[in-house]
Motif scaffolding. Structure first.
Motif, short mmCIF file in Angstrom:
data_model
loop_
_atom_site.label_atom_id
_atom_site.label_comp_id
_atom_site.label_asym_id
_atom_site.label_seq_id
_atom_site.Cartn_x
_atom_site.Cartn_y
_atom_site.Cartn_z
N GLU A 65 24.41 4.75 73.56
CA GLU A 65 25.48 4.35 72.64
C GLU A 65 26.27 3.21 73.27
O GLU A 65 26.70 3.29 74.42
CB GLU A 65 26.41 5.53 72.34
CG GLU A 65 27.47 5.19 71.30
CD GLU A 65 28.35 6.38 70.96
OE1 GLU A 65 28.42 6.74 69.78
OE2 GLU A 65 28.96 6.96 71.89
N HIS A 66 26.44 2.15 72.51
CA HIS A 66 27.17 0.99 73.02
C HIS A 66 28.65 1.12 72.68
O HIS A 66 29.01 1.52 71.58
CB HIS A 66 26.62 -0.30 72.42
CG HIS A 66 26.98 -1.51 73.23
ND1 HIS A 66 28.24 -2.06 73.23
CD2 HIS A 66 26.24 -2.29 74.07
CE1 HIS A 66 28.28 -3.10 74.03
NE2 HIS A 66 27.07 -3.27 74.55
N GLN A 67 29.49 0.76 73.62
CA GLN A 67 30.92 0.89 73.46
C GLN A 67 31.44 0.08 72.27
O GLN A 67 32.39 0.48 71.59
CB GLN A 67 31.64 0.43 74.74
CG GLN A 67 33.12 0.70 74.77
CD GLN A 67 33.45 2.19 74.75
OE1 GLN A 67 32.72 3.00 75.31
NE2 GLN A 67 34.55 2.56 74.08
N LYS A 87 31.17 2.22 69.18
CA LYS A 87 31.61 3.61 69.29
C LYS A 87 32.72 3.95 68.29
O LYS A 87 32.66 4.97 67.59
CB LYS A 87 32.09 3.89 70.71
CG LYS A 87 32.33 5.37 71.00
CD LYS A 87 32.59 5.60 72.48
CE LYS A 87 32.73 7.09 72.77
NZ LYS A 87 32.95 7.34 74.22
N ASN A 88 33.74 3.10 68.21
CA ASN A 88 34.86 3.38 67.29
C ASN A 88 34.41 3.38 65.84
O ASN A 88 34.83 4.22 65.04
CB ASN A 88 35.97 2.36 67.50
CG ASN A 88 36.66 2.54 68.84
OD1 ASN A 88 36.63 3.62 69.43
ND2 ASN A 88 37.27 1.48 69.35
N ASN A 146 32.53 6.58 64.99
CA ASN A 146 33.32 7.81 65.01
C ASN A 146 34.54 7.81 64.10
O ASN A 146 35.23 8.82 63.99
CB ASN A 146 33.79 8.09 66.45
CG ASN A 146 32.63 8.35 67.40
OD1 ASN A 146 31.61 8.90 67.00
ND2 ASN A 146 32.78 7.94 68.65
N SER A 155 23.38 0.64 67.81
CA SER A 155 24.10 0.94 69.05
C SER A 155 23.13 1.19 70.20
O SER A 155 23.30 0.66 71.30
CB SER A 155 25.00 2.17 68.84
OG SER A 155 25.72 2.47 70.01
N SER A 203 22.34 -1.34 73.43
CA SER A 203 22.54 -0.79 74.78
C SER A 203 21.30 -1.00 75.64
O SER A 203 21.39 -1.36 76.82
CB SER A 203 22.88 0.70 74.71
OG SER A 203 24.15 0.90 74.15
#
Length: 412
Positions: A135-137, A140-141, A144, A160, A164
Motif C-alpha cells: 500500500e502506497h502512502q 492511503k487517505n 480509507n 496503490s 509501491s
C-alpha cells in the motif's frame, strides 16, 4: 416526439428518435435514408444508396458520391496527418500466420484433454508465485476515507500496490519518462503524478488507441503539476517509441500498465524491446505490467513462443490454451457445448476427462494456463537482459486478474 426538421428514425437502443437534422423535404437523415428506399423508384434507390465508408466503417456515405466523399472524409485527414512515430504493424510479428480460433465446444475432447495434461506437467515445474500486496502512502487517505464506492476502491487498491512495487524496484527516480500503455482514463498516471510532484525532470507519456472523456491526466495538468504530461492516440502495434521527440531528453524509460488485455501485453513488450534496439535507442530500465484477458492473446504477437515450444506445445494448441485460460475468470465455457462421444480407445489414452471436471477444477486449470503464458513472457524478458519476477500484487477478492510482472535492467 420528433422535433421539426429532425430525422424520423427511431433508435431502439436509445429509446428515442434520431436527432440529426434533415434536408428540406426529407424525413430521414443521411445515415437512415435506407429506411425510405423501399418507397423510392429504382433510379432514386441507386442515387440514395449509402455504403460504409472504406476509410472508416463507423459512418456511411452515398455510393454514387463515393469518390467525392473520399477526398473530404475526416478519416482521410487523420490518415494523412499520421505522425512519424506511427508505423503500421511495427510491433506485430507478421511472420506468423494467424491461427484460427476454434471454440472449445467444437473441438474433440481428446485434443482439449491432451493440452490440459501438458499444462499440468509444465506447471509442476514452475516455481510458486508469492502474493505481495503493498500500500502506497499517497493513496492511503483516499482508500480509507470512505467516500469512494466499492468498484473505485478496488482500482485504488490495485494502483496503490503497483506503484509501491514500482518504487520498491527502484524505478521511481528523476530524469525518467514513464510510459503508461493502454492508459484509458489515466487513473494510474494520476496517482503516479502525485508521487512525482517533487521530482525533477520527469515525464509521463500515456498511450491509448481510443479517445476518452474525463481523463485523469487533465486533472494533473489543472493542478499545474511540474511534470510533463503527454498523451498520444495510437495502437501499440503501430507505435515506434524512439520517434517521439518529447521523451528523448529523459535518460531513463519505464513501462507501466494495469490490466493490459491479451495481445496488447505482448505488443507492449515488443514495443519496448524494439525501442531499446533501434536508433535513437531508448534506455528502458524497467517495467511493471498487470496482466489481463489471456483469452485474447494471439500467437503472432505472443513473445513466449520459444518457451511453449520447449514445453511441447504446438502453434495450433495455442488457441486451445487461450480458451482454457478463460476458465479462471469466465466460467467453463461448456454450458452449451454438445456432448462429444469418444471411443473406448480414445478414452483409454486420455488422462483427464473434461466432462467430469468441477467448476473449481476448471478454474484451477485456467489459472495454471494463465501462469504458464505469463512465464513465457518472463523467459522472453530474461533472454533480452531483464531480471524478472511474477507476483500476485493484489488479492482475488479485489481482482481475479491479480498477477503482474516486474522487470528491471542495469541502469546505464
Amino acid at each position: 416526439m420528433v422535433e421539426e426538421n429532425h430525422c424520423m428514425y427511431f433508435v431502439q437502443r436509445k429509446k428515442r428518435y434520431c436527432r440529426m437534422t434533415v434536408k428540406k423535404g426529407n424525413k430521414y437523415c443521411g445515415e437512415h435514408q435506407e429506411v425510405s428506399l423501399q418507397f423510392r423508384t429504382d433510379k432514386e434507390r441507386v442515387e440514395n444508396k449509402r455504403i460504409k465508408c472504406p476509410l472508416d466503417s463507423a459512418h456511411t456515405c452515398y455510393e454514387s458520391k463515393l469518390s467525392k466523399h473520399l477526398k473530404v472524409c475526416n478519416a482521410k485527414r487523420l490518415i494523412d496527418a499520421q505522425p512519424s512515430f506511427i508505423i503500421k504493424g511495427i510491433n506485430a510479428n507478421e511472420a506468423y500466420n494467424a491461427t484460427q480460433h476454434i471454440p472449445l465446444s467444437e473441438l474433440n475432447e481428446l485434443v482439449i484433454s491432451t493440452v490440459i495434461d501438458k499444462v499440468k506437467d509444465v506447471y509442476e515445474k514452475l516455481p510458486s508465485f508469492p502474493e505481495i500486496v503493498l500500500e502506497h502512502q499517497i493513496l492511503k487517505n483516499k482508500i480509507n476515507d470512505g467516500s469512494c464506492g466499492k468498484n473505485i476502491k478496488k482500482h485504488l487498491l490495485q494502483n496503490s500496490s503497483l506503484l509501491s512495487h514500482l518504487e520498491q524496484a527502484n524505478l521511481v527516480k528523476e530524469n525518467t519518462c514513464f510510459i503508461e500503455f493502454g492508459a484509458g482514463k489515466g487513473k494510474l498516471t494520476y496517482w503516479l503524478g502525485q508521487i512525482l510532484k517533487n521530482s525533477k525532470d520527469c515525464c509521463i507519456l500515456l498511450v491509448d488507441r481510443s479517445s476518452h472523456r474525463h481523463k485523469s491526466d487533465n486533472k494533473l495538468k489543472n493542478e499545474q503539476s511540474p511534470i510533463l504530461i503527454k498523451r498520444i492516440r495510437a495502437d501499440i502495434a503501430d507505435l515506434k517509441l524512439n520517434d517521439i521527440a518529447e521523451i528523448q531528453k529523459f535518460k531513463y524509460k519505464v513501462g507501466i500498465a494495469k490490466h493490459l488485455c491479451g495481445a496488447a501485453t505482448d505488443l507492449t513488450l515488443n514495443c519496448l524491446i524494439q525501442a531499446m534496439n533501434s536508433e535513437p535507442k531508448c534506455n528502458v530500465v524497467g517495467l511493471i505490467i498487470a496482466f489481463c484477458c489471456h483469452h485474447r492473446c494471439e500467437y503472432a504477437s505472443y513473445v513466449g513462443k520459444e518457451f511453449l515450444e520447449q514445453c511441447g506445445f504446438t502453434p495450433n494448441e495455442f488457441t486451445v490454451l487461450c480458451s482454457i485460460a478463460s476458465w479462471a475468470t469466465c466460467g467453463s465455457g461448456f454450458k452449451k457445448a454438445p456432448v462429444i462421444e469418444n471411443t473406448q480407445k480414445d478414452s483409454a489414452r486420455t488422462k483427464t476427462n473434461i466432462k467430469i471436471l468441477t467448476s473449481s477444477e476448471r478454474e484451477r486449470i485456467g489459472k495454471k494456463v494463465k501462469s504458464l503464458l505469463n512465464w513465457g513472457r518472463l523467459e522472453y524478458l530474461k533472454r533480452v537482459g531483464f531480471k524478472s519476477n511474477l507476483i500476485y500484487y493484489t488479492t482475488t477478492d479485489v481482482s481475479l486478474e491479480n498477477m503482474c510482472i516486474i522487470a528491471t535492467k542495469d541502469q546505464i
